[in-house]
Structure formats: structure tokens, C-alpha cells
Design a protein around this motif. Structure first.
Motif, PDB file in Angstrom:
ATOM      1  N   TYR A  95       3.949  -0.836   2.296  1.00  0.00           N
ATOM      2  CA  TYR A  95       5.409  -0.694   2.328  1.00  0.00           C
ATOM      3  C   TYR A  95       5.872  -0.156   3.678  1.00  0.00           C
ATOM      4  O   TYR A  95       5.293   0.802   4.205  1.00  0.00           O
ATOM      5  CB  TYR A  95       5.850   0.273   1.221  1.00  0.00           C
ATOM      6  CG  TYR A  95       7.334   0.537   1.207  1.00  0.00           C
ATOM      7  CD1 TYR A  95       8.217  -0.327   0.546  1.00  0.00           C
ATOM      8  CD2 TYR A  95       7.867   1.646   1.865  1.00  0.00           C
ATOM      9  CE1 TYR A  95       9.585  -0.092   0.546  1.00  0.00           C
ATOM     10  CE2 TYR A  95       9.240   1.887   1.861  1.00  0.00           C
ATOM     11  CZ  TYR A  95      10.085   1.013   1.214  1.00  0.00           C
ATOM     12  OH  TYR A  95      11.437   1.245   1.213  1.00  0.00           O
ATOM     13  N   VAL A  96       6.900  -0.774   4.221  1.00  0.00           N
ATOM     14  CA  VAL A  96       7.548  -0.276   5.438  1.00  0.00           C
ATOM     15  C   VAL A  96       9.047  -0.173   5.135  1.00  0.00           C
ATOM     16  O   VAL A  96       9.641  -1.087   4.537  1.00  0.00           O
ATOM     17  CB  VAL A  96       7.287  -1.235   6.643  1.00  0.00           C
ATOM     18  CG1 VAL A  96       8.097  -0.810   7.864  1.00  0.00           C
ATOM     19  CG2 VAL A  96       5.795  -1.256   6.991  1.00  0.00           C
ATOM     20  N   ALA A  97       9.656   0.943   5.505  1.00  0.00           N
ATOM     21  CA  ALA A  97      11.092   1.149   5.255  1.00  0.00           C
ATOM     22  C   ALA A  97      11.886   0.024   5.921  1.00  0.00           C
ATOM     23  O   ALA A  97      11.542  -0.417   7.034  1.00  0.00           O
ATOM     24  CB  ALA A  97      11.520   2.508   5.797  1.00  0.00           C
ATOM     25  N   GLU A  98      12.942  -0.392   5.231  1.00  0.00           N
ATOM     26  CA  GLU A  98      13.677  -1.599   5.635  1.00  0.00           C
ATOM     27  C   GLU A  98      14.053  -1.612   7.128  1.00  0.00           C
ATOM     28  O   GLU A  98      13.873  -2.612   7.817  1.00  0.00           O
ATOM     29  CB  GLU A  98      14.926  -1.720   4.781  1.00  0.00           C
ATOM     30  CG  GLU A  98      15.097  -3.097   4.212  1.00  0.00           C
ATOM     31  CD  GLU A  98      16.133  -3.122   3.109  1.00  0.00           C
ATOM     32  OE1 GLU A  98      15.893  -2.446   2.086  1.00  0.00           O
ATOM     33  OE2 GLU A  98      17.146  -3.800   3.300  1.00  0.00           O
ATOM     34  N   ASP A  99      14.550  -0.496   7.639  1.00  0.00           N
ATOM     35  CA  ASP A  99      15.033  -0.449   9.030  1.00  0.00           C
ATOM     36  C   ASP A  99      13.908  -0.583  10.058  1.00  0.00           C
ATOM     37  O   ASP A  99      14.184  -0.723  11.255  1.00  0.00           O
ATOM     38  CB  ASP A  99      15.738   0.892   9.298  1.00  0.00           C
ATOM     39  CG  ASP A  99      17.059   0.962   8.570  1.00  0.00           C
ATOM     40  OD1 ASP A  99      17.502  -0.070   8.027  1.00  0.00           O
ATOM     41  OD2 ASP A  99      17.644   2.061   8.534  1.00  0.00           O
ATOM     42  N   TYR A 100      12.673  -0.479   9.608  1.00  0.00           N
ATOM     43  CA  TYR A 100      11.538  -0.487  10.545  1.00  0.00           C
ATOM     44  C   TYR A 100      10.688  -1.747  10.421  1.00  0.00           C
ATOM     45  O   TYR A 100       9.648  -1.851  11.057  1.00  0.00           O
ATOM     46  CB  TYR A 100      10.672   0.760  10.330  1.00  0.00           C
ATOM     47  CG  TYR A 100      11.397   2.030  10.709  1.00  0.00           C
ATOM     48  CD1 TYR A 100      11.275   2.571  11.985  1.00  0.00           C
ATOM     49  CD2 TYR A 100      12.234   2.652   9.798  1.00  0.00           C
ATOM     50  CE1 TYR A 100      11.955   3.714  12.343  1.00  0.00           C
ATOM     51  CE2 TYR A 100      12.925   3.805  10.139  1.00  0.00           C
ATOM     52  CZ  TYR A 100      12.781   4.328  11.418  1.00  0.00           C
ATOM     53  OH  TYR A 100      13.474   5.459  11.767  1.00  0.00           O
ATOM     54  N   ARG A 101      11.152  -2.687   9.568  1.00  0.00           N
ATOM     55  CA  ARG A 101      10.332  -3.896   9.356  1.00  0.00           C
ATOM     56  C   ARG A 101      10.388  -4.851  10.553  1.00  0.00           C
ATOM     57  O   ARG A 101      11.309  -4.794  11.352  1.00  0.00           O
ATOM     58  CB  ARG A 101      10.815  -4.625   8.090  1.00  0.00           C
ATOM     59  CG  ARG A 101      10.426  -3.842   6.844  1.00  0.00           C
ATOM     60  CD  ARG A 101      10.882  -4.494   5.554  1.00  0.00           C
ATOM     61  NE  ARG A 101      10.730  -3.516   4.477  1.00  0.00           N
ATOM     62  CZ  ARG A 101      11.296  -3.591   3.282  1.00  0.00           C
ATOM     63  NH1 ARG A 101      12.063  -4.620   2.982  1.00  0.00           N
ATOM     64  NH2 ARG A 101      11.098  -2.638   2.382  1.00  0.00           N
ATOM     65  N   GLN A 102       9.409  -5.721  10.582  1.00  0.00           N
ATOM     66  CA  GLN A 102       9.285  -6.772  11.607  1.00  0.00           C
ATOM     67  C   GLN A 102       9.196  -6.213  13.031  1.00  0.00           C
ATOM     68  O   GLN A 102       9.739  -6.785  13.971  1.00  0.00           O
ATOM     69  CB  GLN A 102      10.419  -7.788  11.482  1.00  0.00           C
ATOM     70  CG  GLN A 102      10.275  -8.581  10.172  1.00  0.00           C
ATOM     71  CD  GLN A 102      11.138  -9.824  10.139  1.00  0.00           C
ATOM     72  OE1 GLN A 102      12.252  -9.791   9.648  1.00  0.00           O
ATOM     73  NE2 GLN A 102      10.615 -10.894  10.686  1.00  0.00           N
ATOM     74  N   ARG A 103       8.552  -5.070  13.151  1.00  0.00           N
ATOM     75  CA  ARG A 103       8.295  -4.488  14.477  1.00  0.00           C
ATOM     76  C   ARG A 103       6.816  -4.180  14.657  1.00  0.00           C
ATOM     77  O   ARG A 103       6.451  -3.430  15.566  1.00  0.00           O
ATOM     78  CB  ARG A 103       9.068  -3.184  14.639  1.00  0.00           C
ATOM     79  CG  ARG A 103      10.552  -3.315  14.451  1.00  0.00           C
ATOM     80  CD  ARG A 103      11.167  -2.010  14.817  1.00  0.00           C
ATOM     81  NE  ARG A 103      12.469  -1.822  14.228  1.00  0.00           N
ATOM     82  CZ  ARG A 103      13.260  -0.820  14.549  1.00  0.00           C
ATOM     83  NH1 ARG A 103      12.858   0.085  15.421  1.00  0.00           N
ATOM     84  NH2 ARG A 103      14.431  -0.690  13.977  1.00  0.00           N
ATOM     85  N   GLY A 104       5.994  -4.645  13.727  1.00  0.00           N
ATOM     86  CA  GLY A 104       4.556  -4.444  13.894  1.00  0.00           C
ATOM     87  C   GLY A 104       3.992  -3.225  13.167  1.00  0.00           C
ATOM     88  O   GLY A 104       2.797  -2.956  13.255  1.00  0.00           O
ATOM     89  N   VAL A 105       4.852  -2.465  12.454  1.00  0.00           N
ATOM     90  CA  VAL A 105       4.356  -1.268  11.760  1.00  0.00           C
ATOM     91  C   VAL A 105       3.412  -1.672  10.614  1.00  0.00           C
ATOM     92  O   VAL A 105       2.320  -1.118  10.450  1.00  0.00           O
ATOM     93  CB  VAL A 105       5.524  -0.415  11.207  1.00  0.00           C
ATOM     94  CG1 VAL A 105       4.985   0.783  10.426  1.00  0.00           C
ATOM     95  CG2 VAL A 105       6.429   0.043  12.344  1.00  0.00           C
ATOM     96  N   GLY A 106       3.830  -2.691   9.853  1.00  0.00           N
ATOM     97  CA  GLY A 106       2.990  -3.158   8.743  1.00  0.00           C
ATOM     98  C   GLY A 106       1.636  -3.626   9.248  1.00  0.00           C
ATOM     99  O   GLY A 106       0.596  -3.323   8.652  1.00  0.00           O
ATOM    100  N   ALA A 107       1.627  -4.326  10.360  1.00  0.00           N
ATOM    101  CA  ALA A 107       0.358  -4.824  10.920  1.00  0.00           C
ATOM    102  C   ALA A 107      -0.547  -3.661  11.304  1.00  0.00           C
ATOM    103  O   ALA A 107      -1.762  -3.709  11.109  1.00  0.00           O
ATOM    104  CB  ALA A 107       0.642  -5.710  12.135  1.00  0.00           C
ATOM    105  N   ARG A 108       0.034  -2.601  11.842  1.00  0.00           N
ATOM    106  CA  ARG A 108      -0.800  -1.441  12.238  1.00  0.00           C
ATOM    107  C   ARG A 108      -1.355  -0.728  11.006  1.00  0.00           C
ATOM    108  O   ARG A 108      -2.481  -0.232  11.023  1.00  0.00           O
ATOM    109  CB  ARG A 108       0.021  -0.508  13.117  1.00  0.00           C
ATOM    110  CG  ARG A 108       0.254  -1.133  14.508  1.00  0.00           C
ATOM    111  CD  ARG A 108       0.951  -0.195  15.451  1.00  0.00           C
ATOM    112  NE  ARG A 108       0.232   1.055  15.588  1.00  0.00           N
ATOM    113  CZ  ARG A 108       0.808   2.194  15.998  1.00  0.00           C
ATOM    114  NH1 ARG A 108       2.090   2.212  16.308  1.00  0.00           N
ATOM    115  NH2 ARG A 108       0.099   3.299  16.103  1.00  0.00           N
ATOM    116  N   LEU A 109      -0.576  -0.673   9.936  1.00  0.00           N
ATOM    117  CA  LEU A 109      -1.095  -0.078   8.690  1.00  0.00           C
ATOM    118  C   LEU A 109      -2.269  -0.900   8.166  1.00  0.00           C
ATOM    119  O   LEU A 109      -3.302  -0.360   7.750  1.00  0.00           O
ATOM    120  CB  LEU A 109       0.018  -0.008   7.635  1.00  0.00           C
ATOM    121  CG  LEU A 109       1.060   1.101   7.833  1.00  0.00           C
ATOM    122  CD1 LEU A 109       2.305   0.828   6.989  1.00  0.00           C
ATOM    123  CD2 LEU A 109       0.480   2.474   7.474  1.00  0.00           C
TER     124      LEU A 109
END
Ligand SMILES: CC(C)(COP(=O)(O)OP(=O)(O)OC[C@H]1O[C@@H](n2cnc3c(N)ncnc32)[C@H](O)[C@@H]1OP(=O)(O)O)[C@@H](O)C(=O)NCCC(=O)NCCS
Length: 161
Positions: A95-109
């Protein structure tokens, strides 16, 4: 916010107040309070009482200490499409908070989960997504996850209550 300002690290007990609402956002059948109860055991060093296999939670933390995402990964004895002769890493929640999606955070997790699984001698990692969650399916496939099965769950009432 630059994605480099986000740190991926293992969750700790002091994350509980920020983490529980994110778990409730991903799994709304339990309330944040219910998730907090379980997290207290997991993060408070009492995981052995509720788990038979290793599990860890990674969080994505912004430079102001706000948590903006989490990923829960554990080991399963087997998973669809994977070699049944050894345990596989399994992504239980992402899960990534909506405002932070599509910036690569999910990929790093995901990268942290994969490193964790490798450190537990896994040669495969698996995951799942609901059939109507196209974003999750696209994100999984963008990160190298291949579809191995599609499943329909059924139920039938046996006794009228
Ligand atoms: C799924 C989720 C965790 C992805 O997190 P994210 O931070 O947006 O992911 P990233 O920005 O790191 O993107 C990872 C890859 O997925 C792709 N992707 C992410 N969102 C996408 C979208 N809406 N449409 C198409 N592709 C997408 C990215 O393009 C990227 O691929 P690339 O490396 O080839 O560019 C996030 O969308 C989310 O929290 N969704 C709600 C909860 C959920 O559904 N969780 C999954 C449950 S199975």
C-alpha cells in the motif's frame, strides 16, 4: 517530494499509530483499532505467539517522519505457480498513500521485500491481486511478476441460520 527523500525500513512499535490506519485502508474489513491490536503483537516482539513462519513489515517514511506506505511480506510453504519443494516469499499487503503513488515508492517497497525473501533463501516470491484491481495488476507486471493463475471463489450456504 523526491522519491529519494523516502526511506524504506522495517516497521517498529512506534509506527503503530500511523501504520494501523494504512492497514485499515488496504484491508477495511478490520478497523484501525483491530489492526493496531495485531500490530502490537507483531511489532512488540511477540510475533512468535501468532505466527509459524517469519513475517516482516516494511514502511516507507518521508523526511518529516510521515509514513507514506507499507508492505507486509512473509514466507509461505507453497504458492500457486511456484516450486513446491521450498518456501516462497509472499507479498501479503502492499500500500502507498494516494498522494505518493506513481513515484516509485511501491517499487522500492517491493525491492525490499525481494531482498528479505532472498535473505531467507527463497528463490521465488509470489503475490496476488483482486481481479478488479487493475492498478495492482499493472504494477505487479511492471515489476516483473507474471500471472500464473486466475481464480474465482465460490460459496454455498449449507445451513440456514
Ligand atoms: C499498487 C500500489 C502499491 C503501487 O504503488 P506505487 O507507489 O504507485 O508504485 P510505483 O510508482 O513504484 O510503480 C511501480 C510500477 O507500477 C506501475 N504503476 C503504478 N501505478 C500504475 C497505474 N495506476 N497504472 C499503470 N501502471 C502503474 C508503474 O508505472 C511502475 O512501473 P515502471 O517501473 O515500469 O514505471 C499503489 O497503487 C496502491 O497502494 N494501490 C492501492 C492499494 C493496492 O491496490 N495494493 C495492492 C494490493 S494487491
Amino acid at each position: 517530494m523526491a522519491v529519494n527523500d523516502i526511506q524504506i525500513r522495517a516497521a517498529r512499535l512506534s509506527d503503530l499509530d500511523q501504520l494501523a490506519p494504512m492497514l485499515a485502508a488496504l484491508w477495511p474489513t478490520s478497523s484501525a483499532q483491530e489492526h493496531a491490536q495485531e500490530l502490537r503483537l507483531l511489532l512488540g516482539g511477540k510475533a512468535d505467539a501468532v505466527l509459524t513462519m517469519p513475517l516482516t513489515i516494511f514502511v516507507a517514511e518521508a523526511s518529516d517522519q510521515t509514513l507514506v506506505g507499507f508492505l507486509e511480506v512473509d514466507l509461505r510453504s507453497h504458492a500457486d505457480g511456484c516450486n513446491p519443494s521450498q518456501p516462497v516469499g509472499y507479498i501479503e499487503g502492499w500500500y502507498v498513500a494516494e498522494d505518493y503513488r506513481q513515484r516509485g515508492v511501491g517499487a522500492r517497497l517491493i525491492a525490499s521485500a525481494e531482498d528479505w525473501a532472498r535473505s531467507h533463501r527463497c528463490i521465488e516470491i509470489a503475490s496476488d491481486a483482486l481481479i478488479n484491481n487493475e492498478v495492482s495488476q499493472r504494477a505487479h507486471q511492471a515489476l516483473g511478476y507474471e500471472v500464473v493463475d486466475r481464480c474465482v471463489h465460490y460459496r454455498k450456504q449449507l445451513v440456514t441460520q
